[in-house]
Scaffold this active site. Structure first.
Site, PDB file in Angstrom:
ATOM      1  N   ASP A  82       0.814  -1.217   0.000  1.00  0.00           N
ATOM      2  CA  ASP A  82       0.000   0.000   0.000  1.00  0.00           C
ATOM      3  C   ASP A  82       0.846   1.265   0.000  1.00  0.00           C
ATOM      4  O   ASP A  82       2.009   1.273   0.394  1.00  0.00           O
ATOM      5  CB  ASP A  82      -0.957   0.011   1.186  1.00  0.00           C
ATOM      6  CG  ASP A  82      -0.263  -0.112   2.532  1.00  0.00           C
ATOM      7  OD1 ASP A  82       0.746  -0.853   2.620  1.00  0.00           O
ATOM      8  OD2 ASP A  82      -0.705   0.514   3.512  1.00  0.00           O
ATOM      9  N   GLU A 106      -0.460  -2.037   5.148  1.00  0.00           N
ATOM     10  CA  GLU A 106       0.461  -1.974   6.294  1.00  0.00           C
ATOM     11  C   GLU A 106       0.381  -0.637   7.009  1.00  0.00           C
ATOM     12  O   GLU A 106       0.580  -0.565   8.222  1.00  0.00           O
ATOM     13  CB  GLU A 106       1.904  -2.216   5.823  1.00  0.00           C
ATOM     14  CG  GLU A 106       2.918  -2.318   6.944  1.00  0.00           C
ATOM     15  CD  GLU A 106       3.384  -0.964   7.495  1.00  0.00           C
ATOM     16  OE1 GLU A 106       3.589  -0.871   8.719  1.00  0.00           O
ATOM     17  OE2 GLU A 106       3.513  -0.010   6.696  1.00  0.00           O
TER      18      GLU A 106
END
Length: 387
Positions: A74, A131
């Site tokens: 991400d 994350e």
């Protein structure tokens, strides 16, 4: 098949991911690019684990243990500063932490491991969503990651700006901090600014609260334990002649010790209560525990140091580095199974490549090769040791 790395292809893929960043649990394009590349390599692929997670399985020539390697996918809700050719094309979203590079390194490791898979056991490639504060690791765990793929150990690697290019660092025990959220609301009647004695003052109370909270670490904790309490948002009021009825504070608490984490939570509550009493306002605290400390298994950390030394030379490996107050949801994996999280140097922090979570940041493509070789080698070493 060649045993080398397609570095040109990996750099191009990394820059493509950088140009098309996606936020937590929205990594649909990223997951598709990764899944397609794994399939091209002949890797068995499962998608949709933990939402947008991708898992690749490389089976060795013989049965044996199962070891995982993890990369995060991400991006962050930030605007990229510099007009690079591969700059983000998504307004307000950028890869400011290097997850694009982490994916490239793990795909490079896949290239090395399939050419040929001459090991006993299985390597599981975990491309994790979310994350950055959204807990993608727990989502994958809840989706049965460990059970479905029989994972026994897990390893991860994160770039660190400011460390020399391609150097490695790891430590046995706690390497990264716990991460908790503070959300504090102060309330009172409010009133005219000319008559503060007729109402409580949430701005004065909030200011006192900020000062008091940030003395927790300096005056109430063991000074040998790295920790920080930071208030990062303070909002109140709408005009200059009204004492507002509410104020809102938000912040974070981080530390490298579980007992200190408990102490911080207790003291935050006590300080909020005392501030309410002292200033005649109501204080509501929501203290949310987010990520635990990232605690490396000592045996796994020693294995990381030895493998990194084989890859880049012992003089470029710190086997007992200092822990840092960044947090990582890789910690949730390490609560379940042994493993270790390592650092790789991204090079100097400059105007052209800032620190992580900085709008000038960029991943250094020169570390794709040592990162990929390390990840492939640590998987092989762990399989041998576990076998």
């Amino acid at each position: 098949m060649s045993t080398g790395l397609d570095l040109r292809g990996l750099r191009a893929l990394r820059r493509d991911l950088h140009a098309h960043p996606e936020l937590a649990f929205e990594e649909h394009r990223t997951a598709g690019v990764i899944a397609d590349r794994l399939r091209e390599l002949g890797v068995e692929v499962t998608t949709g684990i933990g939402g947008t997670g991708v898992v690749g399985v490389i089976s060795g020539a013989k049965p044996g243990p199962k070891v995982a390697l993890r990369a995060d996918m991400d991006a962050l809700p930030m605007t990229e500063d510099l007009p690079r050719p591969h700059a983000s094309r998504s307004p307000g979203v950028m890869h400011a932490c290097g997850h694009d590079g982490h994916c490239a390194m793990l795909l490079g490791a896949a290239e090395l491991l399939v050419a040929p898979p001459d090991f006993a056991g299985t390597v599981v490639l975990v491309f994790q969503p979310a994350e950055e504060g959204a807990a993608g690791a727990p989502a994958m765990l809840a989706d049965g990651l460990l059970e479905k793929f029989g994972i026994q150990e897990i390893y991860g690697l994160h770039n660190i700006p400011g460390m020399p290019v391609g150097d490695f660092a790891v430590r046995p025990g706690t390497q990264l901090a716990s991460f908790d959220d503070l959300d504090i609301t102060l309330r009172t009647a409010g009133g005219h600014a000319m008559a503060p004695h007729l109402t409580g003052d949430v701005i004065v109370a909030g200011s006192a609260l900020v000062t008091a909270l940030q003395t927790i670490v300096s005056r109430r904790l063991n000074p040998t334990v790295p920790a920080v309490v930071s208030i990062t948002q303070f909002t109140a009021g709408t005009t200059n002649n009204v004492l507002p009825p509410t104020a809102h504070l938000r912040g974070t608490a981080r530390c490298l010790d579980a007992d200190s984490r408990d102490t911080i939570e207790k003291l935050v509550g006590e300080i909020c209560d005392a501030t309410a009493t002292a200033h005649g306002v109501d204080v509501e605290l929501v203290y949310e525990r987010r990520y635990p400390c990232t605690v490396n298994d000592p045996t796994a950390a020693a294995r990381v140091a030895a493998v990194a030394a084989d890859v880049v030379g012992a003089d470029r490996v710190d086997a007992n580095c200092a822990g840092i107050l960044a947090a990582e949801d890789f910690a949730f994996f390490l609560e379940q199974i042994p493993g270790a999280y390592a650092f790789i140097g991204n090079g100097p922090i400059t105007a052209e490549s800032g620190a992580v979570h900085n709008p000038a940041y960029d991943f250094n493509d020169d570390i794709i090769e040592p990162g990929a070789r390390f990840l492939a080698a640590i998987a092989r070493a762990a399989l041998v040791d576990l076998g």
